[in-house]
Scaffold this motif. Structure first.
Motif, PDB file in Angstrom:
ATOM      1  N   PRO A   1     -58.443 -30.195  12.620  1.00 36.43           N
ATOM      2  CA  PRO A   1     -59.083 -28.892  12.437  1.00 36.43           C
ATOM      3  C   PRO A   1     -60.106 -28.566  13.513  1.00 36.43           C
ATOM      4  CG  PRO A   1     -58.997 -30.087  10.379  1.00 36.43           C
ATOM      5  CD  PRO A   1     -58.526 -31.036  11.432  1.00 36.43           C
ATOM      6  N   ALA A   2     -60.859 -29.601  13.971  1.00 39.36           N
ATOM      7  CA  ALA A   2     -61.889 -29.334  14.976  1.00 39.36           C
ATOM      8  C   ALA A   2     -61.240 -28.827  16.259  1.00 39.36           C
ATOM      9  CB  ALA A   2     -62.687 -30.600  15.240  1.00 39.36           C
TER      10      ALA A   2
ATOM     11  N   GLN B   1     -58.295 -27.494  16.453  1.00 35.31           N
ATOM     12  CA  GLN B   1     -57.744 -26.185  16.110  1.00 35.31           C
ATOM     13  C   GLN B   1     -58.825 -25.117  16.246  1.00 35.31           C
ATOM     14  OE1 GLN B   1     -56.057 -26.395  12.191  1.00 35.31           O
ATOM     15  NE2 GLN B   1     -55.316 -24.295  12.289  1.00 35.31           N
ATOM     16  N   GLY B   2     -60.041 -25.463  15.812  1.00 39.68           N
ATOM     17  CA  GLY B   2     -61.150 -24.522  15.914  1.00 39.68           C
ATOM     18  C   GLY B   2     -61.467 -24.202  17.357  1.00 39.68           C
TER      19      GLY B   2
ATOM     20  N   MET C   1     -58.914 -22.027  18.712  1.00 41.97           N
ATOM     21  CA  MET C   1     -59.097 -20.691  18.166  1.00 41.97           C
ATOM     22  C   MET C   1     -60.202 -19.944  18.917  1.00 41.97           C
ATOM     23  SD  MET C   1     -58.016 -18.606  15.866  1.00 41.97           S
ATOM     24  CE  MET C   1     -58.591 -17.010  15.297  1.00 41.97           C
ATOM     25  N   ILE C   2     -61.292 -20.655  19.218  1.00 41.35           N
ATOM     26  CA  ILE C   2     -62.385 -20.000  19.950  1.00 41.35           C
ATOM     27  C   ILE C   2     -61.883 -19.554  21.316  1.00 41.35           C
ATOM     28  CG2 ILE C   2     -64.634 -20.351  21.022  1.00 41.35           C
ATOM     29  CD1 ILE C   2     -65.334 -22.230  18.783  1.00 41.35           C
TER      30      ILE C   2
ATOM     31  N   GLY D   1     -59.331 -16.801  20.826  1.00 37.28           N
ATOM     32  CA  GLY D   1     -59.968 -15.586  20.313  1.00 37.28           C
ATOM     33  C   GLY D   1     -60.795 -14.904  21.388  1.00 37.28           C
ATOM     34  N   VAL D   2     -61.704 -15.679  21.999  1.00 31.72           N
ATOM     35  CA  VAL D   2     -62.569 -15.097  23.024  1.00 31.72           C
ATOM     36  C   VAL D   2     -61.746 -14.726  24.253  1.00 31.72           C
ATOM     37  CG1 VAL D   2     -64.523 -15.537  24.532  1.00 31.72           C
ATOM     38  CG2 VAL D   2     -64.578 -16.319  22.172  1.00 31.72           C
TER      39      VAL D   2
ATOM     40  N   CYS E   1     -59.645 -11.709  23.592  1.00 26.48           N
ATOM     41  CA  CYS E   1     -60.441 -10.479  23.621  1.00 26.48           C
ATOM     42  C   CYS E   1     -60.732 -10.056  25.053  1.00 26.48           C
ATOM     43  CB  CYS E   1     -61.766 -10.686  22.878  1.00 26.48           C
ATOM     44  SG  CYS E   1     -61.594 -10.640  21.110  1.00 26.48           S
ATOM     45  N   VAL E   2     -61.265 -11.010  25.837  1.00 26.73           N
ATOM     46  CA  VAL E   2     -61.594 -10.690  27.231  1.00 26.73           C
ATOM     47  C   VAL E   2     -60.338 -10.222  27.953  1.00 26.73           C
ATOM     48  CG1 VAL E   2     -62.361 -11.658  29.425  1.00 26.73           C
ATOM     49  CG2 VAL E   2     -63.529 -12.277  27.305  1.00 26.73           C
TER      50      VAL E   2
ATOM     51  N   ALA F   1     -58.842  -4.546  12.884  1.00 28.08           N
ATOM     52  CA  ALA F   1     -59.396  -5.550  11.972  1.00 28.08           C
ATOM     53  C   ALA F   1     -60.051  -4.888  10.762  1.00 28.08           C
ATOM     54  CB  ALA F   1     -60.410  -6.423  12.713  1.00 28.08           C
TER      55      ALA F   1
ATOM     56  N   ALA G   1     -82.436 -18.570   4.128  1.00 27.55           N
ATOM     57  CA  ALA G   1     -81.519 -19.414   4.893  1.00 27.55           C
ATOM     58  C   ALA G   1     -80.757 -20.371   3.988  1.00 27.55           C
ATOM     59  CB  ALA G   1     -82.291 -20.205   5.952  1.00 27.55           C
ATOM     60  N   ILE G   2     -81.201 -20.504   2.749  1.00 34.02           N
ATOM     61  CA  ILE G   2     -80.574 -21.466   1.841  1.00 34.02           C
ATOM     62  C   ILE G   2     -79.407 -20.792   1.122  1.00 34.02           C
ATOM     63  CG2 ILE G   2     -80.978 -22.844  -0.225  1.00 34.02           C
ATOM     64  CD1 ILE G   2     -83.836 -23.221   0.709  1.00 34.02           C
ATOM     65  N   SER G   3     -78.305 -21.512   1.024  1.00 38.41           N
ATOM     66  CA  SER G   3     -77.150 -20.932   0.348  1.00 38.41           C
ATOM     67  C   SER G   3     -77.452 -20.723  -1.127  1.00 38.41           C
ATOM     68  CB  SER G   3     -75.945 -21.855   0.499  1.00 38.41           C
ATOM     69  OG  SER G   3     -76.229 -23.100  -0.068  1.00 38.41           O
TER      70      SER G   3
ATOM     71  N   VAL H   1     -75.599 -21.604  -3.441  1.00 31.54           N
ATOM     72  CA  VAL H   1     -75.253 -22.860  -4.104  1.00 31.54           C
ATOM     73  C   VAL H   1     -76.412 -23.844  -4.002  1.00 31.54           C
ATOM     74  CG1 VAL H   1     -73.699 -24.828  -4.045  1.00 31.54           C
ATOM     75  CG2 VAL H   1     -72.786 -22.540  -3.733  1.00 31.54           C
TER      76      VAL H   1
END
Lengths: 333, 382
Positions: free
Chosen positions: A3-4, A6-7, A10-11, A14-15, A18-19, A63, A151-153, A155
């Motif tokens: 996943p990391a 993949q992230g 994705m960045i 994505g970026v 866009c550019v 979007a 700042a606290i969720s 949860v």
């Protein structure tokens, strides 16, 4: 693919996408479709400038319409259908079924109570904190601390306050502050606060007030500082006391900001989900609309009823939406 | 400030005290959880966290060394040592040798033993038993001690929560999952929104006012409405539940605020700069990338913080678009809610898990508070 990674991809995609899109589309427009040379150079430049805004807006518009506009329409449609009948149109049957459920009315009642209490107390405490912290030397530190729960969720806030409300059997040491305080003040036995109707709803509200006061304080403090000094001085010269200065001079001048703060917190309240979900899950008479909707959609898997309750939330938000849009339009003129 | 002449000092005292009260009230609950996360399960159950900050009185039943360790010193047989085991400490206030009179003696007193001889216990827990005849039996003498124990904190909970392999209590994986959700979901909307905001702020075209009004309207549309239609949509295009879906959803939901904040900021940039650049022959694209984008940094930072806090703290979007039945992609907020269900009474785990998830947003908050405040003001005060 992890996943990391993949992230990261994705960045970059994505970026980079866009550019690439903005640069490429812009280039295409200026060089290929409407080139600024040749016989029609002038006309082409004008045409390109007509198209360009939409080029810049296109990704955002796609979007927005896909992720916000379409869902509103689709939810409205789903609320009129029944999933178990293969999505057949059932008219207002879902709404009728919902109106027959006591749990729905409990959620409505609680939501209305939240709507009255939370914005009022958050704004009130925020105004108090703003006025007081502006007058002392360590005010900025105090502001930071009161602002911090933002700042606290929800949860995280739920866990924090669940410890405050914790109850241990009678005779053992209480580890929740509220029960310890209650017994110290002469209470007979420790209380299971979160199961006490109707106190528990108010105890849940305290969590949200605790979170939102900082927001109100920051905005109201800026508004208070924006008040022209001479109006206050004139009032003092005329013999007004601190209370009169505050309520007669300052508050009326920041009334529009108070309204903005109030409506913003109202919106938060209408969508409140995490706090109730994590602390009581709507048991013991604490149900709210957002949690009721989640219940119907993802536990009971009843999309029709879930959509109908989502539409109720939308309906409650609608006046604020219209009011916001009208204010925004008035200011643009 | 607003010269309330006369009773200034009394008023200033009252103001200071009220603010102290407010601050304490606001800090108290969080501080309680923080303190609890450094205490062991036994300590949490034994006393309220507010007592953990002070030395606490504990009652212990301890045992002296067994008779086989006795030594002969001249005419007397002696057993000596310290009552406290490794890891225990404190100062003895009262002690006794029978459960009926567990606080009969003070430190330094000499007590007669039931089978002859004497025992004395010092304040630091060291004891000395003496007898003219050899001590018999196999077990050591029982001693009841009432001691004042200093505040005692431990990092064990953090070890459990962060490093304990793949147990249910382990937050490490959820921490990285949250990070994986948050970073792309924060970065991707910024660029999309920036271009749109520029068009809405500085380009003239029919329908602009209408679009801005629509964005203001979308700003408040409840997320709840988007859940089912979008889940259906994601399923139909084959994304299903997963990171891609949650990134796209966060991007879509964050866009109205991003466009709104950035447009408000860009509109306030000086007109001269942009017109001069246009006169000098810069294209719109160049104006945007070379002038507007760098100048808009404060607004970009504001939005980035908002979006970061929102995505990090989010539960609902992750539950709907990311977390599947396998549970491998759980995020911290979701894991904490699950812990609340299964480990409702285990405050040492709950408190620590919650603090692990709160720590990052708090750091961001304190480091970037200036931008956060600026963004809030731009977003709501008109």
């Amino acid at each position: 693919m992890s996943p990391a990674l993949q992230g990261l991809v994705m960045i970059v995609l994505g970026v980079g996408g866009c550019v690439g899109y903005f640069y490429g589309a812009n280039l295409l427009l200026d060089r290929v479709i409407f080139p600024a040379r040749g016989a029609q150079a002038g006309r082409n430049i004008n045409r390109a400038n007509l198209v360009r805004p939409w080029l810049f807006l296109l990704p955002a518009l796609v979007a927005l319409s896909l992720y916000l506009v379409y869902p509103v329409i689709e939810t409205l449609r789903l609320s009129l259908t029944d999933r178990s009948q293969g999505g057949a149109f059932v008219g207002l049957a879902n709404y009728r079924q919902m109106a027959a459920e006591p749990k729905f009315w409990e959620a409505m009642r609680n939501n209305l109570m939240w709507l009255v209490v939370v914005p009022a107390l958050s704004t009130g405490f925020g105004l108090l904190a703003a006025q007081l912290t502006d007058r002392i030397r360590w005010g900025n530190i105090a502001k930071s601390i009161i602002f911090m729960p933002m700042a606290i969720s929800f949860v995280g806030a739920a866990v924090i306050w669940k410890l405050v409300y914790d109850a241990r059997p009678e005779g053992t040491e209480q580890i929740g502050v509220l029960n310890a305080l209650y017994l110290w003040l002469g209470g007979a036995e420790p209380q299971q606060w979160l199961t006490l109707i109707p106190a528990n709803t108010f105890l849940l509200m305290i969590v949200l007030i605790w979170v939102q006061t900082g927001f109100a304080m920051v905005i109201l403090s800026a508004a208070l500082r924006g008040i022209p000094e001479d109006t206050i001085e004139a009032a003092i010269i005329d013999g007004a006391g601190p209370m009169q200065v505050f309520f007669r001079i300052k508050v009326p001048q920041i009334a529009s900001t108070i309204v903005v703060v109030w409506t913003t917190i109202t919106l938060v309240v209408l969508k409140v989900f995490d706090i109730v979900f994590a602390m009581t899950n709507g048991q013991w008479g604490t149900q709210v609309l957002a949690n009721y909707m989640y219940d119907k959609m993802f536990r009971a898997n009843d999309w029709g009823l879930g959509s109908a309750s989502a539409m109720v939330i939308m309906l409650l938000v609608l006046p604020i939406l219209i009011w916001n849009v009208r204010t925004a339009r008035r200011e643009m003129r | 400030m607003s010269g309330v002449a006369g009773h200034r000092s009394a008023l200033s005292w009252a103001v200071n005290l009220s603010v102290v009260a407010l601050v304490v009230l606001w800090l108290f609950p969080t501080f309680g959880l923080l303190v609890s996360s450094f205490r062991s399960a036994d300590q949490i159950a034994a006393s309220g966290w507010w007592k953990a900050l002070f030395p606490s009185q504990i009652s212990l039943t301890l045992r002296a060394a067994p008779p086989e360790t006795q030594m002969q010193e001249g005419a007397v047989y002696v057993i000596a040592g310290t009552l406290f085991e490794a890891g225990q400490s404190g100062s003895v206030e009262r002690w006794g040798i029978s459960s009926r009179a567990f606080d009969a003696f003070g430190p330094g007193d000499v007590a007669p033993l039931r089978r002859g001889g004497t025992i004395t216990v010092a304040a630091d827990g060291s004891y000395r038993m003496e007898h003219t005849e050899p001590f018999g039996g196999t077990r050591g003498q029982r001693v009841f001690v009432t001691a004042l124990s200093p505040p005692d904190f431990t990092l064990d909970n953090y070890r459990t929560v962060l490093l304990s392999g793949d147990g249910q209590d382990n937050m490490a994986k959820a921490f990285f999952n949250t990070l994986t959700v948050t970073i792309p979901a924060t970065i991707i909307p910024i660029l999309v929104a920036a271009f749109a905001a520029y068009a809405l702020a500085w380009m003239d075209f029919p329908g602009r006012a209408l679009l801005i009004a629509a964005i203001v309207g979308l700003l408040v549309v409840p997320l709840q409405l988007a859940l089912i239609p979008l889940l259906k949509f994601h399923n139909s295009i084959g994304i299903g539940k997963g990171y891609l879906g949650v990134w796209l959803a966060h991007t879509g939901f964050g866009l109205p605020l991003a466009i709104y904040l950035l447009r408000n900021y860009m509109v306030s940039l000086p007109r001269d700069i942009i017109e001069n650049a246009r006169v000098d022959g810069a294209t719109e694209f160049q104006i945007f990338t070379r002038i507007i984008l760098p100048l808009s940094f404060p607004a970009l930072a504001s939005f980035a913080i908002f979006q970061f806090l929102w995505t990090w703290n989010d539960l609902l979007v992750a539950k709907v678009f990311l977390i599947d039945a396998s549970g491998r992609t759980t995020v911290m907020t979701n894991q904490i809610v699950e812990l609340l269900g299964t480990r409702g009474g285990n405050w040492e785990i709950l408190a620590t898990a919650a603090f692990v998830s709160i720590a990052v947003p708090l750091l961001v908050f304190f480091a970037m508070q200036r931008y956060l405040v600026r963004g809030l003001l731009a977003g709501s005060v008109k």
